[in-house]
Design a protein around this motif. Structure first.
Motif, short mmCIF file in Angstrom:
data_model
loop_
_atom_site.label_atom_id
_atom_site.label_comp_id
_atom_site.label_asym_id
_atom_site.label_seq_id
_atom_site.Cartn_x
_atom_site.Cartn_y
_atom_site.Cartn_z
N ILE A 16 4.66 -28.13 -7.97
CA ILE A 16 4.18 -27.64 -9.26
C ILE A 16 4.12 -26.13 -9.25
O ILE A 16 4.53 -25.46 -10.21
CB ILE A 16 2.80 -28.24 -9.58
CG1 ILE A 16 2.89 -29.76 -9.75
CG2 ILE A 16 2.22 -27.61 -10.86
CD1 ILE A 16 1.55 -30.46 -9.82
N GLU A 19 7.68 -24.73 -9.47
CA GLU A 19 8.26 -24.93 -10.80
C GLU A 19 7.66 -23.98 -11.82
O GLU A 19 8.37 -23.38 -12.63
CB GLU A 19 8.06 -26.38 -11.24
CG GLU A 19 8.65 -26.73 -12.60
CD GLU A 19 10.17 -26.71 -12.64
OE1 GLU A 19 10.73 -26.65 -13.75
OE2 GLU A 19 10.80 -26.76 -11.56
N ALA A 20 6.34 -23.82 -11.78
CA ALA A 20 5.68 -22.91 -12.72
C ALA A 20 6.11 -21.47 -12.50
O ALA A 20 6.38 -20.72 -13.45
CB ALA A 20 4.16 -23.05 -12.60
N HIS A 25 5.69 -18.34 -15.19
CA HIS A 25 4.25 -18.42 -15.38
C HIS A 25 3.52 -17.71 -14.24
O HIS A 25 4.05 -17.57 -13.13
CB HIS A 25 3.79 -19.87 -15.46
CG HIS A 25 4.39 -20.63 -16.62
ND1 HIS A 25 4.13 -20.29 -17.93
CD2 HIS A 25 5.24 -21.70 -16.66
CE1 HIS A 25 4.79 -21.12 -18.73
NE2 HIS A 25 5.47 -21.97 -17.98
N VAL A 193 4.84 -29.52 -15.78
CA VAL A 193 4.90 -28.18 -16.37
C VAL A 193 5.41 -28.26 -17.81
O VAL A 193 4.98 -27.50 -18.68
CB VAL A 193 5.76 -27.24 -15.51
CG1 VAL A 193 5.86 -25.86 -16.16
CG2 VAL A 193 5.16 -27.09 -14.11
N GLU A 197 3.59 -26.70 -21.13
CA GLU A 197 4.26 -25.83 -22.11
C GLU A 197 4.30 -26.45 -23.50
O GLU A 197 4.20 -25.73 -24.52
CB GLU A 197 5.67 -25.53 -21.64
CG GLU A 197 5.73 -24.70 -20.37
CD GLU A 197 7.16 -24.46 -19.90
OE1 GLU A 197 7.36 -23.51 -19.11
OE2 GLU A 197 8.07 -25.21 -20.32
#
Length: 210
Positions: A16, A19-20, A25, A193, A197
């Motif tokens: 996570i 990926e973020a 992010h 994610v 979003e």
């Protein structure tokens, strides 16, 4: 988006986090042992914290847009319920409204009224954790103020190929044409994610699979 991620060094939490960050992010990675995270990126801040302490949760979550918990118990299934209470209390104190918790697959339905954990092939050693995940989700379902989401994986979730596509369901276990229920940790992280979003499951559980 500025995300506070508890248990960022674990099997799912690390995916996570990656990926973020890949999507641009900002991530505050919150772990018991900061040395477990060796990544160094401009949008990454590493902090020590205990998700079982509501006051620490509040302090660490404050100022973020969303909180994610990828906590997995290490031999103590009941901690999942304690974490659910701590997260809800702490996040509410912090003023953050969005909360996502990584859940389990055992309470997903395989047929009407029958859960995966109640099938003969479900591993006996995993059942206490499945029950605890179900109980943690019940704690979340009583929460009416926060915009929470509980994300269950498929029956098998392991590191592997990121296909970039997946299916979602609510409380029903997803299986493919061969009857297998799988998702890679990479695609599970992408689905979570995506939910951050573009929220689609406010105050609900959903599951992700191929």
């Amino acid at each position: 988006m500025n995300i506070a991620l508890f248990a960022a060094s674990g099997k799912i939490g690390s995916k996570i986090m990656s990926e973020a960050l890949r999507r641009g992010h900002k991530v505050t990675a919150i772990v018991r042992n900061p040395a477990k995270i060796t990544s160094s990126k401009d949008n990454l801040v590493i902090k020590q914290g205990n998700v079982l302490n509501a006051q620490e949760v509040a302090s660490l979550a404050r100022g973020h847009d969303a909180v994610v918990s990828a906590y997995g118990p290490n031999g103590r299934a009941q901690e999942l319920v304690d974490v659910a209470h701590s997260l809800l209390e702490g996040v509410k104190m912090s003023g953050v409204k969005r909360l996502i918790m990584v859940g389990g697959a055992g309470s997903l339905e395989v047929s009407s009224g029958k859960q995966l954990m109640d099938t003969p092939q479900f591993p006996a050693a995993a059942k206490p954790y499945a029950v605890a995940h179900r109980d943690a989700m019940a704690v979340f379902r009583m929460e009416r103020d926060l915009q929470w989401t509980f994300v269950s994986p498929s029956a098998q979730v392991e590191p592997g190929e990121k296909k970039g596509s997946y299916r979602t369901s609510d409380d029903r276990l997803l299986t493919d044409e061969q009857g297998k229920s799988t998702i890679s940790t990479e695609d599970y992280a992408a689905a979570l994610v995506d939910e951050l979003e573009h929220p689609q499951h406010i105050r609900r559980r959903f599951t992700v699979g191929y």
